[in-house]
Design a protein around this motif. Structure first.
Motif, PDB file in Angstrom:
ATOM      1  N   GLU A 112     -14.864 -34.533 -63.723  1.00 36.80           N
ATOM      2  CA  GLU A 112     -15.422 -33.731 -62.648  1.00 36.80           C
ATOM      3  C   GLU A 112     -15.400 -32.247 -62.995  1.00 36.80           C
ATOM      4  N   ILE A 113     -14.316 -31.803 -63.659  1.00 35.45           N
ATOM      5  CA  ILE A 113     -14.190 -30.390 -64.017  1.00 35.45           C
ATOM      6  C   ILE A 113     -13.732 -30.253 -65.455  1.00 35.45           C
ATOM      7  N   LEU A 114     -14.388 -29.353 -66.175  1.00 33.71           N
ATOM      8  CA  LEU A 114     -13.906 -28.921 -67.476  1.00 33.71           C
ATOM      9  C   LEU A 114     -13.294 -27.549 -67.262  1.00 33.71           C
ATOM     10  N   LEU A 115     -12.008 -27.439 -67.490  1.00 28.29           N
ATOM     11  CA  LEU A 115     -11.272 -26.189 -67.339  1.00 28.29           C
ATOM     12  C   LEU A 115     -11.114 -25.563 -68.714  1.00 28.29           C
ATOM     13  N   VAL A 116     -11.665 -24.368 -68.883  1.00 28.49           N
ATOM     14  CA  VAL A 116     -11.588 -23.649 -70.156  1.00 28.49           C
ATOM     15  C   VAL A 116     -10.708 -22.435 -69.913  1.00 28.49           C
ATOM     16  N   GLU A 117      -9.456 -22.537 -70.345  1.00 30.97           N
ATOM     17  CA  GLU A 117      -8.449 -21.534 -69.991  1.00 30.97           C
ATOM     18  C   GLU A 117      -7.390 -21.460 -71.081  1.00 30.97           C
ATOM     19  N   ASP A 118      -7.168 -20.255 -71.615  1.00 36.28           N
ATOM     20  CA  ASP A 118      -6.163 -20.109 -72.661  1.00 36.28           C
ATOM     21  C   ASP A 118      -4.750 -19.904 -72.116  1.00 36.28           C
ATOM     22  N   HIS A 137      -1.676 -21.155 -70.327  1.00 40.99           N
ATOM     23  CA  HIS A 137      -1.068 -22.420 -69.919  1.00 40.99           C
ATOM     24  C   HIS A 137      -0.675 -22.376 -68.440  1.00 40.99           C
ATOM     25  N   ALA A 138      -0.108 -21.256 -67.987  1.00 40.45           N
ATOM     26  CA  ALA A 138       0.331 -21.127 -66.592  1.00 40.45           C
ATOM     27  C   ALA A 138      -0.853 -21.221 -65.628  1.00 40.45           C
ATOM     28  N   ASP A 139      -1.943 -20.514 -65.925  1.00 43.86           N
ATOM     29  CA  ASP A 139      -3.120 -20.559 -65.053  1.00 43.86           C
ATOM     30  C   ASP A 139      -3.755 -21.949 -65.057  1.00 43.86           C
ATOM     31  N   ALA A 140      -3.793 -22.581 -66.226  1.00 45.65           N
ATOM     32  CA  ALA A 140      -4.373 -23.931 -66.313  1.00 45.65           C
ATOM     33  C   ALA A 140      -3.546 -24.925 -65.511  1.00 45.65           C
ATOM     34  N   GLU A 141      -2.241 -24.833 -65.625  1.00 42.45           N
ATOM     35  CA  GLU A 141      -1.365 -25.745 -64.891  1.00 42.45           C
ATOM     36  C   GLU A 141      -1.503 -25.552 -63.384  1.00 42.45           C
ATOM     37  N   MET A 142      -1.531 -24.286 -62.940  1.00 43.06           N
ATOM     38  CA  MET A 142      -1.695 -24.003 -61.507  1.00 43.06           C
ATOM     39  C   MET A 142      -3.031 -24.521 -60.996  1.00 43.06           C
ATOM     40  N   THR A 143      -4.083 -24.312 -61.771  1.00 45.93           N
ATOM     41  CA  THR A 143      -5.418 -24.756 -61.366  1.00 45.93           C
ATOM     42  C   THR A 143      -5.468 -26.270 -61.232  1.00 45.93           C
ATOM     43  N   GLN A 144      -4.990 -26.969 -62.242  1.00 45.14           N
ATOM     44  CA  GLN A 144      -5.000 -28.431 -62.210  1.00 45.14           C
ATOM     45  C   GLN A 144      -4.156 -28.973 -61.064  1.00 45.14           C
ATOM     46  N   ARG A 145      -2.973 -28.426 -60.894  1.00 46.10           N
ATOM     47  CA  ARG A 145      -2.078 -28.896 -59.845  1.00 46.10           C
ATOM     48  C   ARG A 145      -2.693 -28.668 -58.464  1.00 46.10           C
ATOM     49  N   THR A 146      -3.294 -27.500 -58.257  1.00 48.14           N
ATOM     50  CA  THR A 146      -3.902 -27.185 -56.964  1.00 48.14           C
ATOM     51  C   THR A 146      -5.056 -28.130 -56.649  1.00 48.14           C
ATOM     52  N   LEU A 147      -5.949 -28.345 -57.612  1.00 45.70           N
ATOM     53  CA  LEU A 147      -7.114 -29.208 -57.370  1.00 45.70           C
ATOM     54  C   LEU A 147      -6.701 -30.647 -57.081  1.00 45.70           C
ATOM     55  N   ASP A 172     -10.225 -36.102 -62.056  1.00 43.44           N
ATOM     56  CA  ASP A 172     -10.444 -35.993 -63.494  1.00 43.44           C
ATOM     57  C   ASP A 172     -10.734 -34.554 -63.902  1.00 43.44           C
ATOM     58  N   ILE A 173      -9.769 -33.960 -64.590  1.00 42.84           N
ATOM     59  CA  ILE A 173      -9.915 -32.602 -65.105  1.00 42.84           C
ATOM     60  C   ILE A 173      -9.607 -32.638 -66.595  1.00 42.84           C
ATOM     61  N   ALA A 174     -10.512 -32.089 -67.393  1.00 44.22           N
ATOM     62  CA  ALA A 174     -10.246 -31.930 -68.824  1.00 44.22           C
ATOM     63  C   ALA A 174      -9.942 -30.457 -69.054  1.00 44.22           C
ATOM     64  N   TRP A 175      -8.896 -30.176 -69.821  1.00 40.34           N
ATOM     65  CA  TRP A 175      -8.499 -28.801 -70.102  1.00 40.34           C
ATOM     66  C   TRP A 175      -8.614 -28.528 -71.587  1.00 40.34           C
ATOM     67  N   VAL A 176      -9.349 -27.482 -71.921  1.00 43.01           N
ATOM     68  CA  VAL A 176      -9.416 -26.989 -73.295  1.00 43.01           C
ATOM     69  C   VAL A 176      -8.992 -25.533 -73.292  1.00 43.01           C
ATOM     70  N   LYS A 177      -8.485 -25.071 -74.439  1.00 40.46           N
ATOM     71  CA  LYS A 177      -7.823 -23.778 -74.485  1.00 40.46           C
ATOM     72  C   LYS A 177      -8.660 -22.610 -74.981  1.00 40.46           C
ATOM     73  N   ASP A 178      -9.885 -22.877 -75.441  1.00 38.93           N
ATOM     74  CA  ASP A 178     -10.748 -21.771 -75.865  1.00 38.93           C
ATOM     75  C   ASP A 178     -12.205 -22.215 -75.885  1.00 38.93           C
ATOM     76  N   LEU A 213     -14.521 -21.419 -66.253  1.00 34.08           N
ATOM     77  CA  LEU A 213     -14.521 -20.751 -67.549  1.00 34.08           C
ATOM     78  C   LEU A 213     -13.807 -19.415 -67.486  1.00 34.08           C
ATOM     79  N   ASP A 214     -12.779 -19.273 -68.325  1.00 29.40           N
ATOM     80  CA  ASP A 214     -12.100 -17.987 -68.465  1.00 29.40           C
ATOM     81  C   ASP A 214     -12.993 -17.078 -69.302  1.00 29.40           C
ATOM     82  N   LEU A 215     -12.878 -15.787 -69.124  1.00 26.96           N
ATOM     83  CA  LEU A 215     -13.715 -14.836 -69.842  1.00 26.96           C
ATOM     84  C   LEU A 215     -13.086 -14.407 -71.159  1.00 26.96           C
TER      85      LEU A 215
END
Length: 149
Positions: A8-14, A16-26, A34-40, A67-69
């Motif tokens: 459902e969501i591809l999270l692009v975030e380098d 770790h803290a922001d990615a974890e918070m985002t995934q946990r909140t959603l 279903d969230i896939a997380w990639v780091k760059d 998408l992180d900038l």
């Protein structure tokens, strides 16, 4: 979830803290499973194109890319440009979630076709509320051309 989608969501975030918070909140708010997380950005494009370490991934686009900038190897603007130039990903909604308040970043993002530009709040509760609102709209309410088929 429709069969053309793998997540459902591809999270692009380098961060770790922001990615974890985002995934946990959603997940906690029941917005997505279903969230896939990639780091760059390089990993993001590999994921979307089923290349590199994602070669065996089932084809299908996410309903949303968060998408992180500012990231190493390839930034969010480069990822967004590549997505909009590729017929396979040109209609995937992209929300830029960044700490950048620079007007130039905002203008470049919209010029490249971002769907929304959100500055990440520093406060945890505000961050969680913002993520939940973004997820509610883009995953549950928004319709994309792929869903209309």
């Amino acid at each position: 979830m429709n069969d053309y989608q793998s997540v459902e969501i591809l999270l692009v975030e380098d961060s770790h803290a922001d990615a974890e918070m985002t995934q946990r909140t959603l997940k906690k708010r029941g917005i997505v499973n279903d969230i896939a997380w990639v780091k760059d950005g390089v990993e993001a494009l590999d994921y979307l194109r089923c290349e590199g370490s994602f070669t065996g991934r089932k084809n299908g686009n996410p309903r949303l890319v968060l998408l992180d900038l500012k990231m190493p190897r390839m930034d969010g603007l480069q990822v967004l440009k590549a997505m909009r130039e590729d017929a396979r990903t040109q209609w995937v909604p992209v929300v830029m979630m960044t700490s950048s308040r620079e007007e130039g970043d905002l203008l470049k993002s919209y010029a490249l076709g971002v769907n929304s530009y959100i500055v990440k709040p520093v406060d945890f509760e505000q961050f969680a509320d913002t993520v939940a609102q973004v997820g509610m709209y883009w995953v549950l309410a928004n319709q994309t051309p792929a869903q209309a088929r």
